[in-house]
Design a protein around this motif. Structure first.
Motif, mmCIF file in Angstrom:
data_model
loop_
_atom_site.group_PDB
_atom_site.id
_atom_site.type_symbol
_atom_site.label_atom_id
_atom_site.label_comp_id
_atom_site.label_asym_id
_atom_site.label_seq_id
_atom_site.Cartn_x
_atom_site.Cartn_y
_atom_site.Cartn_z
ATOM 1 N N LYS A 146 14.944 31.246 20.024
ATOM 2 C CA LYS A 146 15.190 32.247 20.309
ATOM 3 C C LYS A 146 14.045 33.197 20.976
ATOM 4 N N TRP A 147 14.022 34.333 21.599
ATOM 5 C CA TRP A 147 12.998 34.747 22.449
ATOM 6 C C TRP A 147 11.779 34.863 21.642
ATOM 7 N N ASP A 148 11.951 35.179 20.415
ATOM 8 C CA ASP A 148 10.430 35.312 19.660
ATOM 9 C C ASP A 148 10.038 34.165 18.872
ATOM 10 N N ASP A 149 10.624 33.005 19.239
ATOM 11 C CA ASP A 149 9.996 31.537 18.686
ATOM 12 C C ASP A 149 8.703 31.539 19.259
ATOM 13 N N VAL A 150 7.893 30.806 18.639
ATOM 14 C CA VAL A 150 6.466 30.529 19.060
ATOM 15 C C VAL A 150 6.662 28.874 19.044
ATOM 16 N N ALA A 151 7.177 28.354 20.223
ATOM 17 C CA ALA A 151 7.200 26.832 20.315
ATOM 18 C C ALA A 151 6.702 26.125 21.397
ATOM 19 N N THR A 152 5.945 26.956 22.357
ATOM 20 C CA THR A 152 5.227 26.091 23.341
ATOM 21 C C THR A 152 4.274 25.442 22.822
ATOM 22 N N LEU A 153 4.008 24.043 23.399
ATOM 23 C CA LEU A 153 3.099 23.212 22.803
ATOM 24 C C LEU A 153 2.101 22.987 24.171
ATOM 25 N N SER A 154 1.023 22.443 23.832
ATOM 26 C CA SER A 154 -0.001 22.215 25.005
ATOM 27 C C SER A 154 -0.821 20.503 24.656
ATOM 28 N N THR A 155 -1.090 20.162 25.813
ATOM 29 C CA THR A 155 -1.803 18.877 25.884
ATOM 30 C C THR A 155 -2.872 18.615 26.993
ATOM 31 N N ASP A 156 -3.630 18.167 26.782
ATOM 32 C CA ASP A 156 -4.881 17.952 28.167
ATOM 33 C C ASP A 156 -4.385 16.577 29.052
ATOM 34 N N ASP A 157 -3.252 15.827 28.342
ATOM 35 C CA ASP A 157 -2.849 14.769 29.055
ATOM 36 C C ASP A 157 -2.026 15.283 30.374
ATOM 37 N N THR A 158 -2.344 14.846 31.551
ATOM 38 C CA THR A 158 -1.744 15.149 32.875
ATOM 39 C C THR A 158 -0.287 14.596 32.857
ATOM 40 N N GLU A 159 0.120 13.727 32.120
ATOM 41 C CA GLU A 159 1.560 13.189 32.362
ATOM 42 C C GLU A 159 2.197 13.474 31.118
ATOM 43 N N LEU A 160 3.356 13.735 31.230
ATOM 44 C CA LEU A 160 4.152 14.179 30.299
ATOM 45 C C LEU A 160 5.679 13.423 30.624
ATOM 46 N N VAL A 161 6.235 12.960 29.473
ATOM 47 C CA VAL A 161 7.714 12.239 29.341
ATOM 48 C C VAL A 161 8.611 13.129 28.858
ATOM 49 N N VAL A 162 9.692 13.290 29.714
ATOM 50 C CA VAL A 162 10.944 13.956 29.487
ATOM 51 C C VAL A 162 12.191 13.271 29.146
ATOM 52 N N GLY B 269 21.671 16.908 27.889
ATOM 53 C CA GLY B 269 20.804 16.744 29.039
ATOM 54 C C GLY B 269 19.244 16.469 28.411
ATOM 55 N N ILE B 270 18.620 17.580 28.657
ATOM 56 C CA ILE B 270 17.108 17.475 28.307
ATOM 57 C C ILE B 270 17.185 17.081 26.935
ATOM 58 N N LYS B 271 16.250 16.519 26.365
ATOM 59 C CA LYS B 271 16.144 16.318 24.743
ATOM 60 C C LYS B 271 14.745 16.428 24.079
ATOM 61 N N MET B 272 13.679 15.821 24.677
ATOM 62 C CA MET B 272 12.541 15.844 24.344
ATOM 63 C C MET B 272 11.312 15.816 25.289
ATOM 64 N N ILE B 273 10.238 16.543 25.043
ATOM 65 C CA ILE B 273 9.177 16.116 25.873
ATOM 66 C C ILE B 273 7.853 15.813 25.266
ATOM 67 N N PHE B 274 6.939 14.936 25.432
ATOM 68 C CA PHE B 274 5.656 14.606 24.845
ATOM 69 C C PHE B 274 4.661 14.099 25.753
ATOM 70 N N PRO C 215 1.820 16.284 20.930
ATOM 71 C CA PRO C 215 3.092 16.961 19.948
ATOM 72 C C PRO C 215 4.448 16.521 20.852
ATOM 73 N N VAL C 216 5.314 16.753 20.212
ATOM 74 C CA VAL C 216 6.781 16.727 20.537
ATOM 75 C C VAL C 216 7.502 18.041 20.672
ATOM 76 N N SER C 217 8.120 18.308 21.850
ATOM 77 C CA SER C 217 9.122 19.600 21.816
ATOM 78 C C SER C 217 10.513 18.926 21.929
ATOM 79 N N TYR D 170 1.105 23.197 29.369
ATOM 80 C CA TYR D 170 1.956 23.855 28.461
ATOM 81 C C TYR D 170 3.415 23.304 28.547
ATOM 82 N N PHE D 171 4.128 22.940 27.551
ATOM 83 C CA PHE D 171 5.468 22.515 27.409
ATOM 84 C C PHE D 171 6.275 22.893 26.500
ATOM 85 N N ASP D 172 7.617 23.114 26.676
ATOM 86 C CA ASP D 172 8.654 23.341 25.528
ATOM 87 C C ASP D 172 9.904 22.884 25.942
#
Ligand SMILES: *[C@@H]1O[C@H](CO)[C@@H](O)[C@H](O)[C@H]1NC(C)=O
Length: 179
Positions: free
Chosen positions: A140-156, A113-118, A125-127, A99-101
């Motif tokens: 905001k605290w109530d945003d539902v913005a967390t994404l998920s993937t089965d990939d074990t490698e993520l680009v930041v 600084g940090i820009k995007m994760i996918f 998906p891209v956050s 899970y990432f965001d």
């Protein structure tokens, strides 16, 4: 009871086998010439990851522990050491997914600084975004913005794309964008 515990043992053996075969890896890609320090903050009780230096226009790969939960922000060389835009992760969470965001909650003023994760292999998906503020992040605290993937490698992606590079990349397939 015996049956269930056998199944559980088998399942956890399989899970650790899968983890052993494909470790979680974060690929930090610098998009500009600034040298930055990447600062990892683990959830209490989890393994601490030492700071990494990300040189301008380079990539560093960090293997992440199984089931690690925490975040990463970047501090540009010469800038005050304050938390910035966060890359947040939960590895091997529900259903084994990662899970990432990108979160602007702690410091929305960090636009450099940090820009995007996918995911490395699928590019969605891209956050996050190349330009902040943006709605594709956790604002905001109530945003539902967390994404998920089965990939074990993520680009930041880290740092600011020049307009020239941005135009060139817009015409290229994703594999070149992250190379
Ligand atoms: C990081 O991983 C990428 C993708 O697997 C690879 O192309 C690159 O050489 C690695 N970089 C370093 C510094 O190991």
């Amino acid at each position: 009871m015996q049956f269930f515990s056998t199944v559980l043992v088998a399942a956890s053996a399989l899970a650790s086998l899968a983890a052993a075969q494909s470790p979680n890896v974060l690929h930090f890609v610098s998009q500009d010439s600034t040298t930055r320090t990447l600062v990892f903050t683990a959830q209490e009780g989890l393994e601490q990851i030492p700071n990494l230096v990300l040189e301008g226009h380079s990539t560093v790969n960090q293997t992440m522990p199984n089931s690690w939960i925490g975040n990463v922000f970047s501090v540009s060389e010469g800038a005050p050491f304050v938390p910035g835009m966060l890359a947040e992760f939960r590895f091997n969470g529900f259903a084994g997914a990662n899970y990432f965001d990108v979160s602007a909650i702690v410091n929305p003023n960090d636009i450099d600084g940090i820009k995007m994760i996918f995911p490395l292999s699928s590019s969605t998906p891209v956050s996050g975004c190349q330009t902040f503020p943006c709605s594709n992040a956790y604002n905001k605290w109530d945003d539902v913005a967390t994404l998920s993937t089965d990939d074990t490698e993520l680009v930041v992606l880290v740092g600011t794309l020049s307009n020239q590079r941005r135009r060139a990349l817009a015409r290229m397939p994703r594999e070149f964008v992250t190379a």
